[in-house]
Design an enzyme around this catalytic site. Structure first.
Site, PDB file in Angstrom:
ATOM      1  NE  ARG A  81      15.193  64.817  38.959  1.00 48.40           N
ATOM      2  CZ  ARG A  81      14.486  65.840  39.399  1.00 48.40           C
ATOM      3  NH1 ARG A  81      13.256  65.642  39.870  1.00 48.40           N
ATOM      4  NH2 ARG A  81      14.985  67.041  39.398  1.00 48.40           N
ATOM      5  CE1 TYR A 224      18.020  61.680  29.019  1.00 54.92           C
ATOM      6  CE2 TYR A 224      17.877  62.677  31.186  1.00 54.92           C
ATOM      7  CZ  TYR A 224      18.423  62.642  29.919  1.00 54.92           C
ATOM      8  OH  TYR A 224      19.364  63.568  29.558  1.00 54.92           O
ATOM      9  CE  LYS A 233      19.013  63.382  41.342  1.00 62.93           C
ATOM     10  NZ  LYS A 233      19.713  64.489  41.970  1.00 62.93           N
ATOM     11  CG  HIS A 253      19.624  67.180  45.665  1.00 63.61           C
ATOM     12  ND1 HIS A 253      18.803  68.025  44.957  1.00 63.61           N
ATOM     13  CD2 HIS A 253      20.367  66.526  44.742  1.00 63.61           C
ATOM     14  CE1 HIS A 253      19.035  67.893  43.667  1.00 63.61           C
ATOM     15  NE2 HIS A 253      19.975  66.994  43.500  1.00 63.61           N
ATOM     16  CB  SER A 275      17.971  69.093  39.419  1.00 62.83           C
ATOM     17  OG  SER A 275      17.642  68.086  40.342  1.00 62.83           O
ATOM     18  CB  CYS A 277      20.987  75.140  40.738  1.00 64.42           C
ATOM     19  SG  CYS A 277      19.250  75.402  40.364  1.00 64.42           S
ATOM     20  CG  ASP A 300      23.045  64.708  42.425  1.00 62.55           C
ATOM     21  OD1 ASP A 300      22.573  65.856  42.444  1.00 62.55           O
ATOM     22  OD2 ASP A 300      22.361  63.709  42.150  1.00 62.55           O
ATOM     23  NE  ARG A 392      21.137  65.840  33.630  1.00 58.09           N
ATOM     24  CZ  ARG A 392      21.071  66.225  34.903  1.00 58.09           C
ATOM     25  NH1 ARG A 392      22.041  65.927  35.743  1.00 58.09           N
ATOM     26  NH2 ARG A 392      20.062  66.948  35.335  1.00 58.09           N
TER      27      ARG A 392
HETATM   28  O1  SAT Z   1      17.401  63.124  38.649  1.00 57.03           O
HETATM   29  S1  SAT Z   1      18.455  63.146  37.647  1.00 57.03           S
HETATM   30  O2  SAT Z   1      19.481  62.213  38.032  1.00 57.03           O
HETATM   31  O3  SAT Z   1      17.897  62.809  36.319  1.00 57.03           O
HETATM   32  C1  SAT Z   1      19.132  64.673  37.519  1.00 57.03           C
HETATM   33  C2  SAT Z   1      18.735  65.620  38.574  1.00 57.03           C
HETATM   34  O4  SAT Z   1      17.586  66.032  38.609  1.00 57.03           O
HETATM   35  O5  SAT Z   1      19.584  66.003  39.399  1.00 57.03           O
HETATM   36 MN    MN Z   2      20.646  66.177  41.561  1.00 59.00          MN
END
Ligand code: SAT
Ligand code: MN
Length: 615
Positions: A81, A224, A233, A253, A275, A277, A300, A392
């Site tokens: 990101r 990406y 997101k 989140h 993210s 973690c 997520d 990923r």
């Molecule tokens: O935002 S992504 O889906 O690329 C991954 C993340 O930051 O959790």
């Molecule tokens: Mn995330």
């Protein structure tokens, strides 16, 4: 190359002219060679993946090891990101607030229209109708993504409910979010000359833009993850957080799990971590302590709304996992390694010589030779990483062996507890329970965490990441804090309990003290003990802490003093923390910032008392 069977007119366009009109407008702006309405079928997946293999975007993995699975290698400049290129385009800059990049919506719209003009020349434009959450569910929402990336189409097929079933459900008058995406790499230039495509087309000029008032997404230049899979997101957090504020629900989140105790008591937990973690690891936890069971609902994102009984119910709006590969292995997350047995798209991991994938942490012994994520020869002696740290896997949730039977339920599950956690090498204890909802909101608002490879920029820098939503709140963060306070008032005594957790405390040598991963079940056991009222807690200024003998450490060979160190209140560190929080709170507009959080800070500071200096 296999030709796609194209459907240039929407199969059900008579049902929703609004969608057809928008698609026509975008086609006129971006001038693709053809328009394909995605139907979501297996035949379509097969055609698309074959085409991408022929084109070089995907490598088919050896079907003996990984059936129907593929590896994509991104451009090394498009691996995560891009928070500095992410914009909230509200009319009033104060509605974006101090934690977001703001752009004037009318100026941004003009700029984007120029960027998108002819941006799909020579390419296919795909139209992806999709639902976040089960189609037609009370907590679900619709979107339509337009993209010129077949990789995005295949990924959306795994991550959302998309295709004909979604399109059919978006009847006229049903709200839907337009989400426009282009990799920004036309194949035909202004002089009409056609160029060869690259394996990972993208543009160095990236824009991830959100219009909260009109509820639109425009994303340009990246292929990406969160930049390009716009249901995730961009929609499910940034736009949905605005909807949630306006409509009295929450877009967070957070992972969602069901925990069953040895006595067969069932609890649902939602947990926010930044993210990369460990949300996916906690969501798929395989408990080491006997009698406990954890089932996965989401890894997520959680959408939560008070149900008719007044209790907070949550759904996972996604249909798949976009998990971090490095560090995912049999010892750390055996469930994830089983989930990705096949039907998986891997991105930026290493390719073994036998046609399977590999990454650091998948197995203890690396392969003797592989091709790294960038396509170079690699051996363990190379001294470089075989997989990118933000490499990923993308896989459908129903392949997860621990997925809850009813994870798909449109009504969601009742949340009993909310957990907040970040990467904190010091200060924040292993677990503490908020005395009240307000103290819980304070815990969320004051979360900080070391940065990870999930976003571009330096890794390992401690930054404030309130509610793990710093990059994802689509409006003013102070208003978001106030929304949390208001939700607590509305939930009253039905509000879930709130806990802070931290698996990441380190010793003087920088080694993690707590074993983490499956052993986190021990912390979950303590949390459930608190929910059931079986266990006591020591009341401290930072919340209720476990009594050392009530934390189940059976079978762990840990230094008891070290464990005491991470479950206790470190007053000196917390006095520093409180002073730092005061500075942080000062960065928000006073008129928007909830008084309840200031009171919590005053209370914390008072209860910690002044540093006693030896006379
Ligand atoms: O935002 S992504 O889906 O690329 C991954 C993340 O930051 O959790
Ligand atoms: Mn995330």
């Amino acid at each position: 190359m296999t030709m796609l069977a194209t459907r240039t007119t929407p199969p059900l366009n008579h049902r929703n002219p609004e969608i057809a009109d928008w698609v026509d407008d975008i086609a006129r702006l971006t001038t693709p060679d053809e328009v394909v309405w995605v139907d979501g079928s297996t035949a379509e997946w097969d055609r698309l993946t074959k085409e991408m293999v022929a084109q070089g975007t995907l490598i088919r993995l050896n079907p003996e090891w990984r059936p129907n699975s593929f590896l994509a290698r991104s451009d090394p400049a498009d691996v995560a990101r891009v928070e500095d290129r992410t914009f909230i385009c509200s009319v009033d800059p104060d509605d974006a607030g101090p934690t977001n990049n703001w752009r004037d919506p009318s100026i941004m719209r003009l700029e984007l229209s120029e960027l998108f003009s002819h941006s799909m020349r020579g390419r296919t434009m795909y139209v992806i109708p999709f639902s976040m959450g089960p189609i037609g569910g009370a907590l679900s929402q619709f979107g339509v993504q337009i993209t010129d990336s077949p990789y995005v189409v295949a990924s959306m097929a795994l991550m959302t409910r998309m295709g004909d079933a979604a399109l059919e459900a978006i009847t006229p008058g049903t709200p839907w979010v337009p989400a426009l995406h282009s990799v920004g790499a036309p194949l035909v230039d202004d002089d009409g000359v056609r160029h060869d495509d690259s394996a990972w087309p993208n543009n160095e000029n990236k824009y991830i833009c959100h219009f909260p008032e009109s509820r639109e997404i425009w994303s340009f230049g990246s292929g990406y993850g969160g930049n390009a899979l716009l249901g995730k997101k961009c929609f499910a957090l940034r736009i949905a957080s605005v909807m949630a504020r306006d409509e009295g629900w929450m877009a967070e989140h957070m992972l969602i799990v069901r925990v069953t105790s040895p006595e067969n008591r069932v609890f649902h937990l939602a947990a926010a971590f930044p993210s990369a973690c460990g949300k996916t690891n906690l969501a798929m936890l395989a408990p080491t302590i006997p009698g406990w069971k954890v089932e996965t609902i989401g890894d997520d994102i959680a959408w939560m709304r008070p149900g008719p009984d007044g209790r907070l119910r949550a759904i996972n709006p996604e249909r798949g996992f976009f998990g971090v590969a490095p560090g995912t292995g049999l010892s750390t997350n055996p469930v994830a390694t089983k989930t990705i047995w096949g039907n998986t798209i891997f991105t930026n991991v290493a390719l073994r010589d036998d046609g399977d994938v590999w990454w650091e942490g998948l197995t203890d012994t690396p392969p003797a030779h592989a091709t790294d994520w960038a396509g170079n020869d690699w051996t363990p002696a190379s001294g470089t990483r075989a997989a990118h740290p933000n490499g990923r896997f993308t896989v459908a949730a129903d392949q997860c062996p621990t997925i809850a039977d009813d994870w798909n339920s449109p009504d969601g599950v009742v949340i009993d507890a909310i957990l907040f956690g970040g990467r904190r090498p010091s200060t924040v204890p292993l677990v503490s329970q908020a005395r009240t909802w307000q103290q819980g909101v304070f815990m969320g608002a004051t979360m900080a965490s070391e940065t990870t490879a999930a976003a571009t920029g330096e890794v390992g820098v401690l930054r404030h990441d309130p509610f793990a939503m710093l990059p994802f709140t689509g409006y003013n963060m102070a208003d978001y804090f106030a929304h949390w306070i208001a939700m607590g008032e509305r939930l009253g005594e039905n509000a879930p309990a709130i806990f802070s957790v931290n698996w990441f405390r380190t010793d003087a040598d920088g080694r993690f003290i707590w074993p983490g991963f499956s052993e986190n079940a021990r912390v979950i056991e303590w949390i459930v003990g608190r929910l059931e009222g079986d266990l006591a807690a020591r009341a401290t200024p930072i919340g209720g802490l476990p009594l050392a003998h009530e934390l189940n450490l059976d079978g762990l060979s840990l230094d008891v003093d070290e464990i005491r160190g991470i479950i206790d209140l470190d007053k000196t560190a917390w006095r520093r923390e409180a002073a730092e929080i005061a500075d942080y709170f000062g960065t928000f507009d006073e008129t928007r910032f909830p008084i309840e959080l200031r009171r919590e800070l005053e209370r914390l500071t008072r209860e910690l008392g002044p540093e006693v200096t030896p006379s």
